[in-house]
Design a protein around this motif. Structure first.
Motif, short mmCIF file in Angstrom:
data_model
loop_
_atom_site.label_atom_id
_atom_site.label_comp_id
_atom_site.label_asym_id
_atom_site.label_seq_id
_atom_site.Cartn_x
_atom_site.Cartn_y
_atom_site.Cartn_z
N THR A 168 0.83 -1.20 0.00
CA THR A 168 0.00 0.00 0.00
C THR A 168 0.87 1.26 0.00
O THR A 168 1.73 1.43 0.87
N ARG A 169 0.65 2.10 -1.00
CA ARG A 169 1.36 3.37 -1.19
C ARG A 169 2.87 3.19 -1.36
O ARG A 169 3.64 4.11 -1.16
N LYS A 170 3.29 1.97 -1.75
CA LYS A 170 4.69 1.70 -2.06
C LYS A 170 4.82 1.54 -3.58
O LYS A 170 3.83 1.51 -4.30
N ASP A 171 6.09 1.46 -4.07
CA ASP A 171 6.31 1.28 -5.50
C ASP A 171 5.70 -0.03 -5.98
O ASP A 171 5.96 -1.11 -5.41
N GLU A 231 3.84 2.74 -10.17
CA GLU A 231 2.75 3.51 -9.60
C GLU A 231 2.68 3.19 -8.11
O GLU A 231 3.37 2.30 -7.62
N LYS A 232 1.86 3.92 -7.39
CA LYS A 232 1.70 3.67 -5.97
C LYS A 232 0.70 2.52 -5.75
O LYS A 232 -0.36 2.48 -6.38
N GLY A 233 1.07 1.61 -4.87
CA GLY A 233 0.21 0.48 -4.57
C GLY A 233 -1.13 0.92 -3.98
O GLY A 233 -1.21 1.86 -3.19
N LYS A 234 -2.19 0.22 -4.37
CA LYS A 234 -3.54 0.57 -3.93
C LYS A 234 -3.84 0.01 -2.54
O LYS A 234 -3.20 -0.93 -2.07
N PHE A 235 -4.83 0.59 -1.91
CA PHE A 235 -5.34 0.03 -0.68
C PHE A 235 -6.17 -1.22 -1.00
O PHE A 235 -7.04 -1.16 -1.86
N LYS A 274 -6.60 -7.58 -4.26
CA LYS A 274 -5.56 -7.99 -3.31
C LYS A 274 -4.19 -7.98 -4.00
O LYS A 274 -3.60 -9.04 -4.25
N SER A 275 -3.71 -6.80 -4.29
CA SER A 275 -2.39 -6.66 -4.89
C SER A 275 -1.31 -6.86 -3.85
O SER A 275 -1.48 -6.52 -2.67
#
Length: 386
Positions: free
Chosen positions: A262-265, A321-325, A355-356
């Motif tokens: 989450t919010r990471k590369d 991109e930024k990882g999603k919640f 569920k990324s």
């Protein structure tokens, strides 16, 4: 004169005592117990009556009664209690003895009443009763308990059952019962054995069943004669909800936070417009100019091979991109209709979950003598929906 009157009174008293003693010698005692004909429990407060002699008694907390000074001979005894049908019996009283009469009484019914109702099996109390009556070891979780938790599917719910392990693999959430692998377990849905959608596995992944669809989840850890014996570790019974008599629509939304995603590369690339839902819109399809003969590249000329290569989508470089919640949406629709003499019901339930995950994998390059030459840190991102 007064002495004569006293003597007469004393004589009359003696006659009365003698008469009473004679009368008492000609009576007996009636004792007994009154119980319920169905439950076998004692009935308290039953009126016991010998009407021709105005003798009345009442049963105590143990359903027992005692009638004293009952004249000898055949006596008719009545038993009356509100809510029960009256009972009558005849006893032959023997003077100077205790005569025992035991009676059963049944509920008073004016006419037969039939009550129809659906069996409730979605509560903790109902499942506790099922487990108490089960001949083998069982564990279960009800819809009542699932509704109090953030569980999105049957796999999440099964994790809360004692002795159950759920492994979240690439093919879904597989259940391990008593430490044995998924090949030793089987899954039943509404009383029917399900085939696995994965040709390499026996068990069905539990995350294909939304939590909103579940009435209860029962795990049997031993064999039962009425169940198929296709398991060694245990069997998971997924029981869906029945349709309700009133309209019902529920929606639940959940989210979370993944520390490495989450919010990471997050690695990605330009794909189709339906990639978010896990479907391809044709972006990855082969160009229309390529037929089935492309399997044998010798059928193409060099010019055709070059044209085919140029027609393929040139997307090989990943973007960041930024990882999603992570989030999930769970819904259920339940309703029924009256059509003539029949009830038609419908139960619809669905689940969508994103569920990324991003993992950093370290690999190494070694020499022939197993000396480390170089370390590589590889970032692996996986986008998955269900």
């Amino acid at each position: 004169m007064e002495l004569k009157k006293i003597s007469q009174a004393f004589f009359i008293a003696l006659l009365l005592v003698a008469f009473k003693s004679i009368a008492h010698a000609q009576t007996g005692t009636v004792t007994g117990r009154v119980i319920d004909a169905v439950t076998g429990e004692p009935i308290i407060g039953v009126n016991v009556i010998i009407r021709q002699h105005n003798i009345v008694g009442v049963t105590n907390i143990d359903g027992r009664f005692m009638l004293q000074n009952v004249p000898e001979g055949e006596q008719r005894v009545e038993f009356r209690m509100m809510g029960y049908s009256p009972s009558f019996t005849t006893v032959n009283v023997v003077a100077g003895r205790s005569n025992v009469v035991n009676v059963t009484m049944s509920y008073l019914t004016v006419h037969e009443t039939v009550v129809k109702a659906k069996k409730i099996s979605s509560t903790d109390a109902a499942l506790l009763s099922i487990r108490k009556k089960a001949p083998v070891a069982q564990d279960a979780i009800s819809a009542e308990q699932i509704s109090k938790s953030p569980d999105a599917d049957a796999g999440d719910a099964a994790k809360r059952v004692t002795g159950i392990t759920v492994v979240d693999g690439k093919h879904g959430k597989m259940v391990y019962i008593r430490g044995l692998g998924e090949r030793y377990a089987s899954v039943m849905f509404a009383g029917t054995i399900l085939s696995s959608p994965d040709p390499d596995k026996r068990v069905v992944p539990l995350d294909i069943f939304p939590a909103a669809l579940l009435d209860n989840l029962i795990i049997t850890k031993s064999y039962i004669p009425e169940m198929p014996g296709e398991y060694g570790g245990g069997q998971v019974q997924v029981n869906p909800k029945d349709y309700t008599e009133e309209y019902e629509f529920k929606v639940s939304v959940g989210s979370g936070y993944h520390t490495t995603t989450t919010r990471k590369d997050f690695l990605t690339y330009r794909g189709g417009k339906y990639d978010f839902f896990g479907y391809d819109d044709g972006t990855r399809a082969l160009p229309s100019g390529i037929g089935r003969e492309y399997l044998n590249y010798l059928n193409y000329t060099p010019a055709q091979t070059e044209a085919i290569g140029e027609s393929l989508t040139n997307e090989y470089t990943p973007d960041y991109e930024k990882g999603k919640f992570p989030f999930d949406v769970n819904f259920s629709y339940n309703d029924s209709w009256r059509v003539g003499a029949y009830n038609i019901g419908m139960v619809v339930s669905g689940l969508f979950r994103e569920k990324s995950t991003t993992r950093e994998i370290r690999t190494m390059r070694v020499s022939d003598d197993f000396q480390i030459l170089k370390l590589y840190d590889v970032l692996k991102s996986t986008y998955a929906t269900s």
